[in-house]
Design a protein around this motif. Sequence first.
Motif, PDB file in Angstrom:
ATOM      1  N   GLU A 112       0.816  -1.216   0.000  1.00 20.52           N
ATOM      2  CA  GLU A 112       0.000   0.000   0.000  1.00 20.52           C
ATOM      3  C   GLU A 112       0.849   1.265   0.000  1.00 20.52           C
ATOM      4  O   GLU A 112       0.586   2.210  -0.753  1.00 20.52           O
ATOM      5  CB  GLU A 112      -0.925  -0.002   1.212  1.00 20.52           C
ATOM      6  N   THR A 116       1.029   3.918  -3.078  1.00 23.27           N
ATOM      7  CA  THR A 116       0.647   5.309  -2.809  1.00 23.27           C
ATOM      8  C   THR A 116       1.727   6.262  -3.287  1.00 23.27           C
ATOM      9  O   THR A 116       1.436   7.283  -3.933  1.00 23.27           O
ATOM     10  CB  THR A 116       0.395   5.513  -1.305  1.00 23.27           C
ATOM     11  N   ALA A 128      -2.506  12.411   0.707  1.00 24.79           N
ATOM     12  CA  ALA A 128      -3.747  11.846   1.242  1.00 24.79           C
ATOM     13  C   ALA A 128      -4.667  11.371   0.118  1.00 24.79           C
ATOM     14  O   ALA A 128      -5.295  10.311   0.221  1.00 24.79           O
ATOM     15  CB  ALA A 128      -4.466  12.881   2.104  1.00 24.79           C
ATOM     16  N   LEU A 129      -4.748  12.151  -0.960  1.00 25.10           N
ATOM     17  CA  LEU A 129      -5.577  11.751  -2.096  1.00 25.10           C
ATOM     18  C   LEU A 129      -4.954  10.558  -2.808  1.00 25.10           C
ATOM     19  O   LEU A 129      -5.658   9.622  -3.220  1.00 25.10           O
ATOM     20  CB  LEU A 129      -5.749  12.921  -3.061  1.00 25.10           C
ATOM     21  N   ARG A 131      -3.255   8.187  -1.545  1.00 22.22           N
ATOM     22  CA  ARG A 131      -3.512   6.975  -0.772  1.00 22.22           C
ATOM     23  C   ARG A 131      -4.903   6.417  -1.081  1.00 22.22           C
ATOM     24  O   ARG A 131      -5.077   5.202  -1.244  1.00 22.22           O
ATOM     25  CB  ARG A 131      -3.390   7.274   0.723  1.00 22.22           C
ATOM     26  N   ARG A 132      -5.892   7.284  -1.190  1.00 18.36           N
ATOM     27  CA  ARG A 132      -7.244   6.820  -1.480  1.00 18.36           C
ATOM     28  C   ARG A 132      -7.362   6.345  -2.928  1.00 18.36           C
ATOM     29  O   ARG A 132      -8.073   5.379  -3.223  1.00 18.36           O
ATOM     30  CB  ARG A 132      -8.248   7.938  -1.199  1.00 18.36           C
ATOM     31  N   GLY A 135      -5.892   2.884  -3.097  1.00 13.84           N
ATOM     32  CA  GLY A 135      -6.832   1.918  -2.547  1.00 13.84           C
ATOM     33  C   GLY A 135      -7.948   1.597  -3.520  1.00 13.84           C
ATOM     34  O   GLY A 135      -8.365   0.441  -3.656  1.00 13.84           O
ATOM     35  N   GLN A 136      -8.437   2.622  -4.237  1.00 14.27           N
ATOM     36  CA  GLN A 136      -9.505   2.400  -5.202  1.00 14.27           C
ATOM     37  C   GLN A 136      -9.018   1.587  -6.395  1.00 14.27           C
ATOM     38  O   GLN A 136      -9.706   0.692  -6.888  1.00 14.27           O
ATOM     39  CB  GLN A 136     -10.070   3.740  -5.679  1.00 14.27           C
ATOM     40  N   SER A 139      -9.010  -1.938  -5.435  1.00 14.31           N
ATOM     41  CA  SER A 139     -10.358  -2.514  -5.367  1.00 14.31           C
ATOM     42  C   SER A 139     -10.881  -2.852  -6.755  1.00 14.31           C
ATOM     43  O   SER A 139     -11.729  -3.735  -6.905  1.00 14.31           O
ATOM     44  CB  SER A 139     -11.315  -1.547  -4.661  1.00 14.31           C
ATOM     45  N   PHE A 160     -13.223  11.052  -4.758  1.00 12.17           N
ATOM     46  CA  PHE A 160     -12.957  11.479  -3.385  1.00 12.17           C
ATOM     47  C   PHE A 160     -12.834  13.002  -3.301  1.00 12.17           C
ATOM     48  O   PHE A 160     -12.341  13.640  -4.227  1.00 12.17           O
ATOM     49  CB  PHE A 160     -11.675  10.827  -2.877  1.00 12.17           C
ATOM     50  N   HIS A 162     -11.396  16.532  -2.762  1.00 17.15           N
ATOM     51  CA  HIS A 162     -10.041  17.064  -2.849  1.00 17.15           C
ATOM     52  C   HIS A 162     -10.110  18.510  -3.314  1.00 17.15           C
ATOM     53  O   HIS A 162     -11.133  18.957  -3.832  1.00 17.15           O
ATOM     54  CB  HIS A 162      -9.187  16.239  -3.827  1.00 17.15           C
ATOM     55  N   TRP A 231      -7.854  14.592   5.436  1.00 21.34           N
ATOM     56  CA  TRP A 231      -8.160  13.157   5.537  1.00 21.34           C
ATOM     57  C   TRP A 231      -7.004  12.472   6.241  1.00 21.34           C
ATOM     58  O   TRP A 231      -5.870  12.785   6.073  1.00 21.34           O
ATOM     59  CB  TRP A 231      -8.357  12.569   4.147  1.00 21.34           C
TER      60      TRP A 231
END
Length: 231
Positions: A112, A116, A128-129, A131-132, A135-136, A139, A160, A162, A231
């Motif tokens: 992860e 990132t 922070a963005l 990282r999300r 993750g997406q 998925s 997300f 931002h 976040w």
Amino acid sequence: MSGVVGYSYQAETLCPTCTIKAMRASGIKVQSGKAHEEAIRRAAEKLGIDFDDERSYDSGDFPKTVTAQQCKTELAEVPGGERGVRHAISDDRCTGDKCGKWLVLGEKSPNEAALTRYVRDSYELPHALARRVAGQLCSWGLSHPEFFDENNAREAAAMFPHDYITVRAVGASRGLVLLPTPQYDEDPCFHCQEPWEKHLFSCKTCGIDVPADVPHRHQSQTKGQLKFRKW
């Protein structure tokens, strides 16, 4: 046998290393210090198995080859794809114990933190963005940089909250500046390539996410946008 990236053995799809490990665990002697194809072929000869005629034996008893052309992993969801249409990547993961190596790539997906950093540095996103977004992407099944491109990353970023930022070249030197408000209709955000109106902002008073073009009782415009919570 060219193009061999793994083996089908005992209901598993295995990388060469895990294949030899599983063979030895089953009591099959495999010579060390040889290329996997040669070592497995010699093991077959000692057992009287015609390795070139895979129809003559069962993969539960002895490994059968898996080529790059045979590798395919279907994606549960695809960004921007048509509803009901399934897509796939041309690779397959080793199902050996705690392995997970991609057979064609010959390596695992980054963890992860590493993914990132790749997303952050490659597409110039806030950490922070990024990282999300990472993750997406995972998925969606796009867990390795070889499986996604900038369009995938920008589409994930649009999901997300931002800061909206647009980039402009100004002055005689044409230096780049970041601006927090759109400069013309449909001016895309640098982070997600969507216009300001399609952004989702977070109200710092009540903490809920608010669409940019929807009135909100706590809304207070600052340079044309709401301030995001961290976040």
